[in-house]
Design a protein around this motif. Structure first.
Motif, mmCIF file in Angstrom:
data_model
loop_
_atom_site.group_PDB
_atom_site.id
_atom_site.type_symbol
_atom_site.label_atom_id
_atom_site.label_comp_id
_atom_site.label_asym_id
_atom_site.label_seq_id
_atom_site.Cartn_x
_atom_site.Cartn_y
_atom_site.Cartn_z
ATOM 1 N N LEU A 1 6.174 14.008 1.438
ATOM 2 C CA LEU A 1 5.646 12.662 1.215
ATOM 3 C C LEU A 1 4.360 12.438 1.996
ATOM 4 C CD1 LEU A 1 8.989 10.675 1.147
ATOM 5 C CD2 LEU A 1 7.303 10.776 -0.700
ATOM 6 N N HIS A 2 4.282 12.994 3.204
ATOM 7 C CA HIS A 2 3.031 12.919 3.965
ATOM 8 C C HIS A 2 1.894 13.563 3.172
ATOM 9 C CE1 HIS A 2 0.133 13.319 7.262
ATOM 10 N NE2 HIS A 2 -0.009 14.579 6.857
ATOM 11 N N ASP A 3 2.126 14.771 2.686
ATOM 12 C CA ASP A 3 1.101 15.459 1.911
ATOM 13 C C ASP A 3 0.746 14.681 0.654
ATOM 14 O OD1 ASP A 3 1.154 17.453 3.810
ATOM 15 O OD2 ASP A 3 2.439 18.796 2.620
ATOM 16 N N PHE A 4 1.749 14.085 0.041
ATOM 17 C CA PHE A 4 1.515 13.312 -1.183
ATOM 18 C C PHE A 4 0.615 12.107 -0.913
ATOM 19 C CE2 PHE A 4 2.639 9.698 -3.852
ATOM 20 C CZ PHE A 4 2.484 10.230 -5.120
ATOM 21 N N VAL A 5 0.880 11.383 0.177
ATOM 22 C CA VAL A 5 0.065 10.211 0.516
ATOM 23 C C VAL A 5 -1.376 10.626 0.786
ATOM 24 C CG1 VAL A 5 -0.292 8.372 2.208
ATOM 25 C CG2 VAL A 5 2.013 8.852 1.366
ATOM 26 N N VAL A 6 -1.568 11.685 1.575
ATOM 27 C CA VAL A 6 -2.927 12.148 1.897
ATOM 28 C C VAL A 6 -3.654 12.584 0.632
ATOM 29 C CG1 VAL A 6 -4.260 13.905 3.101
ATOM 30 C CG2 VAL A 6 -2.329 12.802 4.246
ATOM 31 N N ALA B 1 12.327 14.802 2.777
ATOM 32 C CA ALA B 1 11.037 14.927 2.105
ATOM 33 C C ALA B 1 9.884 14.389 2.939
ATOM 34 C CB ALA B 1 11.090 14.205 0.764
ATOM 35 N N HIS B 2 10.054 14.301 4.264
ATOM 36 C CA HIS B 2 9.016 13.677 5.088
ATOM 37 C C HIS B 2 7.687 14.403 4.953
ATOM 38 C CE1 HIS B 2 6.768 12.359 8.625
ATOM 39 N NE2 HIS B 2 7.573 11.298 8.652
ATOM 40 N N ASP C 1 0.848 -1.184 0.000
ATOM 41 C CA ASP C 1 0.000 0.000 0.000
ATOM 42 C C ASP C 1 0.891 1.243 0.000
ATOM 43 O OD1 ASP C 1 -2.564 1.521 0.417
ATOM 44 O OD2 ASP C 1 -1.487 2.089 2.234
ATOM 45 N N LEU C 2 0.371 2.312 -0.568
ATOM 46 C CA LEU C 2 1.163 3.529 -0.740
ATOM 47 C C LEU C 2 1.778 4.016 0.566
ATOM 48 C CD1 LEU C 2 2.093 5.912 -2.490
ATOM 49 C CD2 LEU C 2 -0.106 7.016 -2.003
ATOM 50 N N ARG C 3 1.019 4.023 1.645
ATOM 51 C CA ARG C 3 1.557 4.516 2.915
ATOM 52 C C ARG C 3 2.749 3.684 3.377
ATOM 53 N NH1 ARG C 3 -2.225 4.516 8.192
ATOM 54 N NH2 ARG C 3 -2.062 2.281 7.798
ATOM 55 N N LYS C 4 2.633 2.366 3.291
ATOM 56 C CA LYS C 4 3.746 1.518 3.713
ATOM 57 C C LYS C 4 4.957 1.719 2.808
ATOM 58 C CE LYS C 4 5.197 -3.190 4.725
ATOM 59 N NZ LYS C 4 4.798 -4.600 4.931
ATOM 60 N N PHE C 5 4.717 1.815 1.510
ATOM 61 C CA PHE C 5 5.830 1.992 0.582
ATOM 62 C C PHE C 5 6.580 3.283 0.877
ATOM 63 C CE2 PHE C 5 7.875 3.189 -3.379
ATOM 64 C CZ PHE C 5 8.434 1.993 -3.800
ATOM 65 N N VAL C 6 5.842 4.357 1.139
ATOM 66 C CA VAL C 6 6.494 5.629 1.429
ATOM 67 C C VAL C 6 7.279 5.551 2.737
ATOM 68 C CG1 VAL C 6 6.033 8.026 2.059
ATOM 69 C CG2 VAL C 6 4.936 7.031 0.047
ATOM 70 N N ARG C 7 6.753 4.841 3.709
ATOM 71 C CA ARG C 7 7.509 4.660 4.949
ATOM 72 C C ARG C 7 8.810 3.911 4.688
ATOM 73 N NH1 ARG C 7 2.380 3.094 8.920
ATOM 74 N NH2 ARG C 7 1.882 5.243 9.548
ATOM 75 N N LEU C 8 8.771 2.933 3.784
ATOM 76 C CA LEU C 8 9.996 2.222 3.416
ATOM 77 C C LEU C 8 10.967 3.151 2.689
ATOM 78 C CD1 LEU C 8 8.469 -1.172 2.192
ATOM 79 C CD2 LEU C 8 9.780 -0.789 4.289
ATOM 80 N N VAL D 1 13.435 -0.545 -2.436
ATOM 81 C CA VAL D 1 12.174 0.052 -2.873
ATOM 82 C C VAL D 1 12.428 1.197 -3.848
ATOM 83 C CG1 VAL D 1 10.903 -0.667 -0.822
ATOM 84 C CG2 VAL D 1 12.003 1.583 -0.864
ATOM 85 N N LEU D 2 13.528 1.899 -3.707
ATOM 86 C CA LEU D 2 13.849 2.962 -4.648
ATOM 87 C C LEU D 2 14.170 2.390 -6.023
ATOM 88 C CD1 LEU D 2 15.992 5.297 -2.368
ATOM 89 C CD2 LEU D 2 13.623 5.617 -3.095
#
Length: 260
Positions: A241-246, A237-238, A82-89, A97-98
């Motif tokens: 990336l948070h804004d991007f996920v939301v 980019a924390h 899921d997008l949220r988990k991927f971004v956390r990775l 993942v990159l």
């Protein structure tokens, strides 16, 4: 679709079968690294987007989905987060993942994929060297145990990717390209790549003492490249990336569901 290395499989059909929308799906593994064998499986990696109710209800969300199966005579290995988990990775020192995100072997893409790619440079740090150092060490142990060519190539690939990343600030996973980019790459690596084309699990016909010296030397090169790297100590980019996920999640959620 830009994946020409696996013509036996209709990857667009595989993408269409997924239960939730995919942000992207790319080919990883030996095809991405530039040394697939005739019998190599297809490692398909990507990001799926769970609906909001899949994250806030009582059921455990399927943040990671994994499946292996045979399709048209080719072994498929599919993993999506899921997008949220991927971004956390992404925010960890996880080069794997990159590599998936930035793979040029694209089976499915989207505007969100492009947005995620644009943020990737901002999560790179000098500490990503630890990922490649550790992965190379694991593959080297597998090589010492099996004396197969595959883990030896994975060892060289990981070390050269790490060195190039530390020097150029770029994730490059394609071993034939890395041989040309990293001056310290052993001259015989292209011969090993060619030898792997015929069998996924063939033996490595190499001078073990020479290979061991070269691997140890590349570890030293990686250490020096990390020490001299201009990459920062922490991802920057924390918040973005948070804004991007939301934003991405809300855009995929029906307006009636958001306003009821």
């Amino acid at each position: 679709m830009t994946v020409a290395l696996v013509p036996e499989v209709d990857l667009s059909a595989v993408v269409a079968e997924q239960p939730d929308p995919l942000v992207f799906a790319t080919v990883s593994g030996a095809h991405l690294y530039g040394f697939p064998s005739r019998d190599s499986d297809v490692d398909l990696r990507g990001v799926h987007l769970l609906p909001v109710e899949g994250l806030i209800g009582l059921r455990e969300p399927e943040e990671t989905r994994s499946r292996m199966w045979d399709r048209d005579g080719v072994e498929m290995d599919l993993v999506t987060h899921d997008l949220r988990k991927f971004v956390r990775l992404m925010l960890r020192r996880n080069g794997y993942v990159l590599e998936q995100l930035l793979s040029p072997l694209v089976a499915h893409t989207s505007e969100a994929h492009a947005g995620l790619v644009s943020l990737a440079p901002h999560v790179l740090t000098a500490h990503h060297a630890h990922h490649y150092r550790g992965f190379a060490a694991t593959q080297w142990r597998l090589f010492e145990k099996s004396e197969e060519l595959k883990p030896l190539l994975y060892t060289f690939r990981a070390l050269l990717t790490g060195i190039h990343l530390m020097r150029a600030g770029e994730v490059q996973a394609h071993l034939p390209t890395l041989v040309g980019e990293v001056a310290e790459a052993p001259a015989y690596v292209p011969e090993l790549i060619a030898a792997k084309e015929t069998a996924e699990h063939g033996p490595a016909e190499v001078d073990l003492a020479r290979v061991r010296r070269d691997v140890e030397a590349l570890h030293g090169v990686l250490d020096a490249a990390q020490a001299a790297s201009g990459l920062g100590d922490a991802p920057g980019a924390h918040d973005a990336l948070h804004d991007f996920v939301v934003r991405t999640r809300l855009e995929r959620t029906p307006r009636t569901a958001r306003t009821s």
